[in-house]
Design a protein around this motif. Structure first.
Motif, PDB file in Angstrom:
ATOM      1  N   ALA A 100     -51.112   1.244  16.259  1.00 22.33           N
ATOM      2  CA  ALA A 100     -49.560   1.573  15.772  1.00 22.33           C
ATOM      3  C   ALA A 100     -48.313   1.325  16.743  1.00 22.33           C
ATOM      4  CB  ALA A 100     -49.336   3.050  15.629  1.00 22.33           C
ATOM      5  N   ASP A 101     -48.708   0.805  18.019  1.00 21.52           N
ATOM      6  CA  ASP A 101     -47.818   0.591  19.130  1.00 21.52           C
ATOM      7  C   ASP A 101     -47.625  -0.905  19.152  1.00 21.52           C
ATOM      8  OD1 ASP A 101     -47.069   3.319  19.641  1.00 21.52           O
ATOM      9  OD2 ASP A 101     -48.551   3.515  21.033  1.00 21.52           O
ATOM     10  N   ASP A 102     -48.216  -1.602  18.399  1.00 25.38           N
ATOM     11  CA  ASP A 102     -48.254  -3.298  18.824  1.00 25.38           C
ATOM     12  C   ASP A 102     -46.998  -3.634  18.039  1.00 25.38           C
ATOM     13  OD1 ASP A 102     -50.578  -3.601  20.174  1.00 25.38           O
ATOM     14  OD2 ASP A 102     -51.808  -3.599  18.487  1.00 25.38           O
ATOM     15  N   PRO A 103     -46.027  -4.233  18.832  1.00 30.17           N
ATOM     16  CA  PRO A 103     -45.125  -5.065  17.958  1.00 30.17           C
ATOM     17  C   PRO A 103     -45.403  -6.325  17.325  1.00 30.17           C
ATOM     18  CG  PRO A 103     -44.972  -5.671  20.433  1.00 30.17           C
ATOM     19  CD  PRO A 103     -46.276  -4.675  20.148  1.00 30.17           C
ATOM     20  N   LEU A 104     -44.629  -6.506  16.303  1.00 24.21           N
ATOM     21  CA  LEU A 104     -44.795  -7.885  15.617  1.00 24.21           C
ATOM     22  C   LEU A 104     -43.852  -8.776  16.053  1.00 24.21           C
ATOM     23  CD1 LEU A 104     -44.972  -6.129  12.040  1.00 24.21           C
ATOM     24  CD2 LEU A 104     -46.971  -7.131  13.327  1.00 24.21           C
ATOM     25  N   GLU A 105     -44.492 -10.147  16.327  1.00 25.31           N
ATOM     26  CA  GLU A 105     -43.738 -11.326  16.803  1.00 25.31           C
ATOM     27  C   GLU A 105     -43.775 -12.418  15.726  1.00 25.31           C
ATOM     28  OE1 GLU A 105     -45.676 -12.441  20.308  1.00 25.31           O
ATOM     29  OE2 GLU A 105     -45.553 -10.505  21.431  1.00 25.31           O
ATOM     30  N   ALA A 106     -42.630 -13.135  15.982  1.00 25.29           N
ATOM     31  CA  ALA A 106     -42.582 -14.383  14.975  1.00 25.29           C
ATOM     32  C   ALA A 106     -43.734 -15.319  15.210  1.00 25.29           C
ATOM     33  CB  ALA A 106     -40.943 -15.212  15.153  1.00 25.29           C
ATOM     34  N   GLY A 107     -44.487 -15.979  14.216  1.00 26.95           N
ATOM     35  CA  GLY A 107     -45.396 -16.786  14.423  1.00 26.95           C
ATOM     36  C   GLY A 107     -46.753 -16.037  14.323  1.00 26.95           C
ATOM     37  N   ASP A 108     -46.680 -14.577  14.170  1.00 24.22           N
ATOM     38  CA  ASP A 108     -48.063 -14.016  14.074  1.00 24.22           C
ATOM     39  C   ASP A 108     -48.584 -14.145  12.641  1.00 24.22           C
ATOM     40  OD1 ASP A 108     -47.711 -12.799  16.407  1.00 24.22           O
ATOM     41  OD2 ASP A 108     -47.331 -10.608  15.732  1.00 24.22           O
ATOM     42  N   GLU A 109     -49.991 -14.555  12.562  1.00 22.66           N
ATOM     43  CA  GLU A 109     -50.570 -14.588  11.449  1.00 22.66           C
ATOM     44  C   GLU A 109     -51.113 -13.210  11.048  1.00 22.66           C
ATOM     45  OE1 GLU A 109     -53.079 -17.919  10.368  1.00 22.66           O
ATOM     46  OE2 GLU A 109     -52.521 -18.571  12.564  1.00 22.66           O
ATOM     47  N   LEU A 110     -50.619 -12.604  10.101  1.00 25.26           N
ATOM     48  CA  LEU A 110     -51.091 -11.123   9.565  1.00 25.26           C
ATOM     49  C   LEU A 110     -52.105 -11.346   8.763  1.00 25.26           C
ATOM     50  CD1 LEU A 110     -47.535  -9.396   9.536  1.00 25.26           C
ATOM     51  CD2 LEU A 110     -48.901  -9.803  11.616  1.00 25.26           C
ATOM     52  N   LEU A 111     -53.364 -10.467   8.727  1.00 28.97           N
ATOM     53  CA  LEU A 111     -54.323 -10.432   7.523  1.00 28.97           C
ATOM     54  C   LEU A 111     -54.403  -8.995   7.346  1.00 28.97           C
ATOM     55  CD1 LEU A 111     -57.391 -12.553   9.487  1.00 28.97           C
ATOM     56  CD2 LEU A 111     -55.763 -13.355   7.559  1.00 28.97           C
ATOM     57  N   PHE A 112     -54.342  -8.928   5.922  1.00 27.61           N
ATOM     58  CA  PHE A 112     -54.357  -7.900   5.308  1.00 27.61           C
ATOM     59  C   PHE A 112     -55.473  -7.866   4.075  1.00 27.61           C
ATOM     60  CE2 PHE A 112     -49.896  -8.414   6.265  1.00 27.61           C
ATOM     61  CZ  PHE A 112     -49.675  -7.210   6.753  1.00 27.61           C
ATOM     62  N   VAL A 113     -56.232  -6.660   4.011  1.00 29.10           N
ATOM     63  CA  VAL A 113     -56.750  -6.318   2.675  1.00 29.10           C
ATOM     64  C   VAL A 113     -55.775  -5.607   1.752  1.00 29.10           C
ATOM     65  CG1 VAL A 113     -58.848  -5.304   1.533  1.00 29.10           C
ATOM     66  CG2 VAL A 113     -58.950  -6.205   3.727  1.00 29.10           C
ATOM     67  N   ALA A 114     -55.555  -6.086   0.401  1.00 27.43           N
ATOM     68  CA  ALA A 114     -54.725  -5.473  -0.232  1.00 27.43           C
ATOM     69  C   ALA A 114     -55.021  -5.737  -1.880  1.00 27.43           C
ATOM     70  CB  ALA A 114     -53.281  -6.073  -0.034  1.00 27.43           C
ATOM     71  N   SER A 115     -54.699  -4.783  -2.424  1.00 25.92           N
ATOM     72  CA  SER A 115     -54.700  -4.690  -4.010  1.00 25.92           C
ATOM     73  C   SER A 115     -53.816  -5.774  -4.433  1.00 25.92           C
ATOM     74  CB  SER A 115     -54.614  -3.377  -4.682  1.00 25.92           C
ATOM     75  OG  SER A 115     -53.213  -3.076  -4.705  1.00 25.92           O
ATOM     76  N   GLN A 116     -54.187  -6.211  -5.592  1.00 28.27           N
ATOM     77  CA  GLN A 116     -53.189  -7.452  -6.193  1.00 28.27           C
ATOM     78  C   GLN A 116     -51.851  -6.886  -6.627  1.00 28.27           C
ATOM     79  OE1 GLN A 116     -55.202  -9.745  -8.958  1.00 28.27           O
ATOM     80  NE2 GLN A 116     -53.505 -10.985  -9.788  1.00 28.27           N
ATOM     81  N   GLU A 117     -51.714  -5.564  -6.905  1.00 22.36           N
ATOM     82  CA  GLU A 117     -50.689  -5.045  -7.449  1.00 22.36           C
ATOM     83  C   GLU A 117     -49.687  -4.743  -6.330  1.00 22.36           C
ATOM     84  OE1 GLU A 117     -53.381  -3.831  -7.936  1.00 22.36           O
ATOM     85  OE2 GLU A 117     -53.937  -4.246 -10.209  1.00 22.36           O
ATOM     86  N   VAL A 118     -50.001  -4.838  -5.103  1.00 26.04           N
ATOM     87  CA  VAL A 118     -49.019  -4.624  -4.008  1.00 26.04           C
ATOM     88  C   VAL A 118     -48.489  -6.147  -3.350  1.00 26.04           C
ATOM     89  CG1 VAL A 118     -49.459  -2.449  -3.686  1.00 26.04           C
ATOM     90  CG2 VAL A 118     -50.727  -3.899  -2.142  1.00 26.04           C
ATOM     91  N   GLU A 119     -49.279  -7.299  -3.643  1.00 21.80           N
ATOM     92  CA  GLU A 119     -49.022  -8.441  -3.121  1.00 21.80           C
ATOM     93  C   GLU A 119     -47.483  -8.886  -3.055  1.00 21.80           C
ATOM     94  OE1 GLU A 119     -51.410 -11.456  -4.495  1.00 21.80           O
ATOM     95  OE2 GLU A 119     -53.400 -10.302  -3.652  1.00 21.80           O
ATOM     96  N   GLN A 120     -46.704  -8.607  -4.104  1.00 27.08           N
ATOM     97  CA  GLN A 120     -45.418  -9.005  -4.415  1.00 27.08           C
ATOM     98  C   GLN A 120     -44.645  -8.082  -3.516  1.00 27.08           C
ATOM     99  OE1 GLN A 120     -44.003 -11.626  -5.519  1.00 27.08           O
ATOM    100  NE2 GLN A 120     -42.193 -10.836  -4.668  1.00 27.08           N
ATOM    101  N   GLU A 121     -44.901  -6.746  -3.170  1.00 27.90           N
ATOM    102  CA  GLU A 121     -44.393  -5.895  -2.346  1.00 27.90           C
ATOM    103  C   GLU A 121     -44.540  -6.328  -0.707  1.00 27.90           C
ATOM    104  OE1 GLU A 121     -44.345  -0.957  -1.560  1.00 27.90           O
ATOM    105  OE2 GLU A 121     -45.414  -1.923  -3.403  1.00 27.90           O
ATOM    106  N   LEU A 122     -45.633  -6.658  -0.522  1.00 26.94           N
ATOM    107  CA  LEU A 122     -45.848  -7.116   0.939  1.00 26.94           C
ATOM    108  C   LEU A 122     -45.342  -8.351   1.207  1.00 26.94           C
ATOM    109  CD1 LEU A 122     -49.859  -6.949   1.718  1.00 26.94           C
ATOM    110  CD2 LEU A 122     -47.963  -5.928   2.903  1.00 26.94           C
TER     111      LEU A 122
END
Length: 222
Positions: free
Chosen positions: A190-212
């Protein structure tokens, strides 16, 4: 784990080598005597049999397997093996190879497939992942749960850059599972800051991909 691989061609043997190196037990099944190349994977068990036959799967001891991989070059065979593994033996995890993209729609829970691996789709996704910044790229589909493994590389002006992962309002039915940063794989806290250039990997339902996508993409999309 005990893993049974139906299809002892180049793909099946390569998977077997990797699994054996990771300490798993592997049985390779093939109906073609020419595919039984024991010297190529000597630590595996081998069975010359038709993996689409119940008697063969009984002999293979499928009821004691944790994973079945249908890796033959024939989509019909892979579907039948997947269905039998799931319905007749209750194998917890069934992974199936998709040889022809036109058949991909069949490889779902109705045929007992938990994870479908389509080589053309995977290669296409990897090409997209290599050149795309700020766009969501679908890497793999987990059919049983109707969820996808997706990736997005953060642009410099993405709105979440600088925020801590715990403060970002992630969509329901999505989970940030890894951050790839400068050659390292980070398990996000929870405390990790996000940085430009980070590659983020998610497991997500197809319905929320646009929201992401809207949450993570740069402000100026023109």
């Amino acid at each position: 784990m005990r893993v049974t691989i139906a299809g002892a061609g180049a793909v099946g043997r390569s998977i077997a080598v990797e699994l054996l190196e990771n300490g798993h037990e592997v049985l390779l099944i093939d109906i073609d005597p020419r595919a039984i190349k024991i010297d190529s994977v000597p630590r595996a068990e081998w069975l010359l049999a038709d993996a689409c036959e119940i008697s063969s799967l009984d002999e293979a001891g499928l009821n004691g397997c944790q994973v079945v991989i249908a890796a033959s070059g024939d989509d019909k065979v892979n579907l039948v093996v997947s269905l039998l593994a799931k319905t007749e033996y209750g194998v917890p995890r069934v992974v199936a190879r998709v040889n022809h993209p036109k058949n991909e729609w069949l490889f779902n829970e109705s045929w007992g497939v938990d994870v479908a691996v389509s080589t053309p789709r995977l290669l296409s996704a990897l090409v997209e992942e290599a050149v795309s910044v700020g766009d969501l790229v679908r890497l793999m589909t987990f059919r049983q749960g109707q969820a996808n493994l997706v990736e997005l590389t953060l642009a410099e002006d993405a709105p979440v850059v600088g925020q801590r992962t715990g403060s970002v309002p992630w969509p329901v039915d999505s989970a940030l599972v890894a951050i790839l940063r400068e050659g390292r794989v980070l398990v996000p806290s929870a405390d990790d800051p996000l940085e430009a250039g980070d590659e983020l990997l998610f497991v997500a339902s197809q319905e929320v991909e646009q929201e992401l996508t809207e949450l993570l993409s740069a402000h100026d999309r023109s």
